[in-house]
Design an enzyme around this catalytic site. Sequence first.
Site, PDB file in Angstrom:
ATOM      1  N   GLU A 150      58.987  38.706  88.127  1.00  0.00           N
ATOM      2  CA  GLU A 150      60.346  38.908  87.677  1.00  0.00           C
ATOM      3  C   GLU A 150      60.675  39.454  86.330  1.00  0.00           C
ATOM      4  O   GLU A 150      60.756  38.897  85.404  1.00  0.00           O
ATOM      5  CB  GLU A 150      61.488  37.901  88.184  1.00  0.00           C
ATOM      6  CG  GLU A 150      62.901  38.568  88.134  1.00  0.00           C
ATOM      7  CD  GLU A 150      64.070  37.762  88.577  1.00  0.00           C
ATOM      8  OE1 GLU A 150      64.975  38.281  89.007  1.00  0.00           O
ATOM      9  OE2 GLU A 150      63.738  36.535  88.692  1.00  0.00           O
TER      10      GLU A 150
ATOM     11  N   GLU B 178      72.275  37.664  94.676  1.00  0.00           N
ATOM     12  CA  GLU B 178      72.266  36.731  93.362  1.00  0.00           C
ATOM     13  C   GLU B 178      73.164  37.526  92.496  1.00  0.00           C
ATOM     14  O   GLU B 178      72.870  37.988  91.310  1.00  0.00           O
ATOM     15  CB  GLU B 178      70.846  36.922  92.725  1.00  0.00           C
ATOM     16  CG  GLU B 178      70.607  35.610  91.594  1.00  0.00           C
ATOM     17  CD  GLU B 178      69.368  36.172  91.097  1.00  0.00           C
ATOM     18  OE1 GLU B 178      68.561  35.165  90.825  1.00  0.00           O
ATOM     19  OE2 GLU B 178      69.039  37.262  90.468  1.00  0.00           O
TER      20      GLU B 178
END
Length: 251
Positions: free
Chosen positions: A134, A232
């Site tokens: 990520e 998210e």
Amino acid sequence: MKLSVCLDALYHGKDFFASLEEVRGIGYDTVEFWSWWDKDVERLAQVASDYNMTIASMCVKSANLVDESLREDYLNGLRESIVAAKQLNCRTLILTVGQELVDVPRDVQQQSIIDGLRASAPLVEEAGITIVLEPLNTLVDHKGYYLSSSEEAFHILRQVGSPNVKLVFDIYHQQIMEGNLLANILPNLELIGHFHAAGNPGRHELSSGELHYGRIFEAIDAAGYKGYMGLEYFPVAAPGVGLKELLAASR
């Protein structure tokens, strides 16, 4: 688009299992979260089974790849995370790389990431799990983090060359750092194993801010992406309000 609710973000500070029950009641059958090591994994596995829910992703414990001296700690954390993922029937582990090291050349740190991922590949391939690297934004939320560029992340993944080592493309983070979202996503879609989404600026509901998520989702879906889009964000309204709107819009 298959949606997954990140409980640790939308229900931050709230009871985890009560939040899970609320999300299921709204109509979602898939969730994700950040840390598994502070949760009752055995209970979660049972509740997920009872509710017929999928755990889309969770994070790797002790994830630091830029520092070669911490390699064994990282690999031990990965092994523990694989065991937990199997208990939860979770097929995706999210991996952060750590803060940039002062006075260590970036190419040395990048090579440490590549070597760490190469060491990870046999473990996750054998387990049937995918780890997703990520990149994060370093302008607003994660100052000093090493990896902020999707271009560098894709380069790293191509050096590793494993089908079980991919990228989580966080649309919020990459809008801050790069923009040109679809131009960066679509040519590299085979290297993307998971997505995250939030409104920008603010990291709130998807309907807030400058991003046209309807168009983004349509383009990714049309390109053949079959994985999950993780929601998210930190809601301004009660979490259920935005979740109900998104669910209605996706049908």
